[in-house]
Motif scaffolding. Sequence first.
Motif, mmCIF file in Angstrom:
data_model
loop_
_atom_site.group_PDB
_atom_site.id
_atom_site.type_symbol
_atom_site.label_atom_id
_atom_site.label_comp_id
_atom_site.label_asym_id
_atom_site.label_seq_id
_atom_site.Cartn_x
_atom_site.Cartn_y
_atom_site.Cartn_z
ATOM 1 N N GLY A 105 1.655 -1.809 1.044
ATOM 2 C CA GLY A 105 0.225 -1.622 0.855
ATOM 3 C C GLY A 105 -0.394 -0.468 1.609
ATOM 4 N N SER A 106 0.381 0.267 2.381
ATOM 5 C CA SER A 106 -0.170 1.407 3.114
ATOM 6 C C SER A 106 0.494 2.696 2.632
ATOM 7 N N VAL A 107 -0.268 3.785 2.675
ATOM 8 C CA VAL A 107 0.223 5.082 2.228
ATOM 9 C C VAL A 107 0.254 6.022 3.424
ATOM 10 N N ARG A 108 1.373 6.709 3.584
ATOM 11 C CA ARG A 108 1.544 7.627 4.701
ATOM 12 C C ARG A 108 1.846 9.021 4.166
ATOM 13 N N ARG A 109 1.137 10.013 4.677
ATOM 14 C CA ARG A 109 1.416 11.394 4.311
ATOM 15 C C ARG A 109 2.588 11.912 5.133
ATOM 16 N N ILE A 110 3.473 12.646 4.474
ATOM 17 C CA ILE A 110 4.663 13.192 5.122
ATOM 18 C C ILE A 110 4.514 14.705 5.224
#
Length: 246
Positions: free
Chosen positions: A139-144
């Motif tokens: 449920g969480s989005v992380r930028r790489i």
Amino acid sequence: MRPSPAETVRTLVAGRLPGLVHVAHRPGPHHARHVTDPDGRVLLLVPVVSDLAAALRPVDGGCEVAAVLDVLDLPPAAGAPTLGRAWVSGWARQLHGAEARAAAVDFAAVDPTGDLLDVGTRFRLYRFEVAEARWERAGSVRRIDPEAYAEAEPDPLHPVEAALLADLADQHGERLSAYLRRQLGLGEAGAAPRVVRVDRYGLLVAYGRRGRRVRLAFPQPLAGSGDLARVLHPVLCPGGRAHHHA
């Protein structure tokens, strides 16, 4: 240790899992055959006559089109957790001549399809450098960071993970379960603990009624499935000593 977010995204988009391509301001998404080259750039193998080829056609005299590759992990076994979902985006352009031939070699290293022989006639190759990468899980989005993505390597065990898990369960299940019980301090009662995922850094083990999970790390990252056999040999062979630690 465990895979970094950048390594996980590289693993997901490497080309072993199905992918969808979204093209800016065009209908979609489109199913796409894709791989990533050694630098992490995305290669798309597209039939000349297809909706995706039409969507990737530049307008107003340009040569690039904004595109996003969307890849969802497929867990290798029932009850195994997902690695999540990856999106990588950039500006796709069609390759020609020597560039297309070099890219076909990179594509074949991951997916040696015979359709690569028809690049330039029935198929086209497109490529884009990853300008943005995102990883979604739980449920969480992380930028790489794109540089971290480019420097990361796909996990070498991921393409054969399902086969490795099946082999461990079918050929070595009893001995491996006994080893896992000792490592986790479990008694003989209850369901046997089982390995539900494996990567270059270790094993993910599920145990207990509620499916609790714990990682058992390898002494050092593995270079391939051959290393896995070497590391597990003392565990699976009579008289062997464990090479894992929690």
